[in-house]
Enzyme design. Structure first.
Site, PDB file in Angstrom:
ATOM      1  N   GLY A 170       0.776  -0.992   0.132  1.00 16.84           N
ATOM      2  CA  GLY A 170      -0.023  -0.112  -0.174  1.00 16.84           C
ATOM      3  C   GLY A 170       0.728   1.276   0.009  1.00 16.84           C
ATOM      4  N   CYS A 171       0.386   2.268  -0.412  1.00 16.27           N
ATOM      5  CA  CYS A 171       1.168   3.635  -0.541  1.00 16.27           C
ATOM      6  C   CYS A 171       1.514   4.194   0.634  1.00 16.27           C
ATOM      7  CB  CYS A 171       0.555   4.533  -1.643  1.00 16.27           C
ATOM      8  SG  CYS A 171      -1.307   4.901  -0.977  1.00 16.27           S
ATOM      9  N   LEU A 172       0.493   4.295   1.636  1.00 14.09           N
ATOM     10  CA  LEU A 172       0.840   4.879   2.793  1.00 14.09           C
ATOM     11  C   LEU A 172       1.590   3.902   3.761  1.00 14.09           C
ATOM     12  CD1 LEU A 172      -2.750   6.213   3.791  1.00 14.09           C
ATOM     13  CD2 LEU A 172      -0.871   7.506   3.289  1.00 14.09           C
ATOM     14  N   ALA A 173       1.460   2.737   3.407  1.00 12.30           N
ATOM     15  CA  ALA A 173       2.355   1.615   4.306  1.00 12.30           C
ATOM     16  C   ALA A 173       3.753   1.885   3.680  1.00 12.30           C
ATOM     17  CB  ALA A 173       1.807   0.433   3.909  1.00 12.30           C
TER      18      ALA A 173
END
Length: 354
Positions: free
Chosen positions: A162-165
């Site tokens: 995931g991008c935020l991750a």
């Protein structure tokens, strides 16, 4: 270098697919041979993604073009389908690949969240709309290149992070090796493109413009993904406190991590620790002050900056959610899976204005 790699994309109308197609125009060893859709079959790719005019003469198809995809030494499928649809589609594709005698040749990269979490109860909690797919989940390798390079290189199926991750993990991972413990507070701010192309009230420009809000505090689906990536030891030592916030920008992520180390440090020493940790990671740049979105947007780089006061440390990370947070990471993973140069098609600076 191995022979040409053919790539097909499942779900080709979204922002992630458009960015993947843009980046692959400059990849020296890859040719995109098919893009599928359920909604716009027959339309030209450059009509759906006008910025690609002159680069593709493909039309969107309802089914994968197996003959074209397999007419190369290596074949890669990237699924840009949303969570809840992607995993089941990949399972069907792998069955179809076996019927074409290509089960061992096809490499698959999933951009959705369907296969990211290894722990099934956690998956069901955070992705209740998706099937369990236990066998497929067991085969999927988590695709954060900087932490999992060897496993990705030997994988057939990769679950893109995931991008935020990605921003949070790249900021926090070195802290685990430095003995961080207690509360690990992660504050992330993201642009509207991370919510996808489908219009929603919270991503509609009149709603989002000049506004700022948090969403899913302490319940975001990327929280267990971060904990999983930081490892079992981290689960015993730190308590993750994660919040995502919507900022008034189309693309980009800025993450700030607050942590406590077992011994005092200073900024120069902490920066040196980060430089050693990422010495073999070409797309992580340790910077001397705060990173900025302008220096990473449009690129596959994640810029990381640090600050320290005694045992208290702050780490900041900036990246482009559509590139390092999605399409660029997929290409980085594809390069490893296919024995290509990890930087191929990605070694370009940001779109920083003059």
């Amino acid at each position: 270098m191995p022979g040409e790699t053919h790539v097909a994309i499942l779900g080709g109308t979204g922002y992630g697919a458009g960015e993947l197609l843009r980046l692959l125009t400059q990849h020296p060893g890859v040719r995109v041979v098919g893009v599928t859709t359920m909604s716009r079959v027959g339309e030209r790719v450059d009509r759906v993604h006008p910025h690609l005019r002159g680069f593709y003469d493909l039309r969107l198809e309802a089914k994968l073009p197996w003959a074209r995809l397999l007419d190369a030494p290596q074949a890669v499928l990237v699924s840009g389908l949303p969570s809840g649809a992607s995993g089941a589609a990949i399972e069907s594709v792998l069955t179809e690949a076996a019927a074409h005698g290509a089960a061992a040749r096809l490499r698959v990269i999933d951009l959705s969240g369907d296969l990211r979490l290894r722990d099934l109860p956690r998956h069901r909690e955070h992705y209740p709309e998706t099937p369990a797919l236990e066998t497929l989940r067991g085969r999927a390798v988590y695709g954060l290149t900087e932490l999992n390079r060897a496993a990705i290189a030997g994988a057939q199926i990769v679950a893109n992070p995931g991008c935020l991750a990605t921003a949070a993990i790249l900021a926090a991972a070195p802290l685990m090796s430095l003995g961080a413990s207690g509360v690990l507070a992660v504050d992330t701010k993201t642009g509207s493109s991370g919510s996808g192309r489908q219009l929603r009230e919270t991503t509609h420009h009149p709603t989002r413009h000049a506004d700022f809000r948090a969403y899913k505090p302490l319940s975001h689906q990327h929280e267990p993904e971060i904990v999983q990536a930081l490892g079992a030891e981290a689960r015993d030592r730190v308590q993750l406190s994660f919040v995502a916030q919507s900022m008034d920008a189309a693309r980009g992520i800025f993450a700030t991590v607050h942590a406590t180390l077992p011994a005092e440090t200073d900024e120069a020493r902490l920066r040196a620790d980060y430089e050693r940790f990422y010495a073999d990671c070409p797309f992580v740049r340790v910077v001397s002050s705060s990173p900025t979105l302008q220096d990473v947007v449009g690129s596959n780089f994640c810029d990381v900056g640090v600050a320290a006061r005694g045992r208290q440390v702050i780490v900041m990370a900036a990246l482009d959610n559509l590139v390092k947070g999605m399409a660029g990471a997929a290409i980085q993973n594809m390069n490893l899976m296919c024995g290509l140069d990890e930087k191929a098609g990605l070694w370009t600076p940001s779109l920083r204005p003059v």
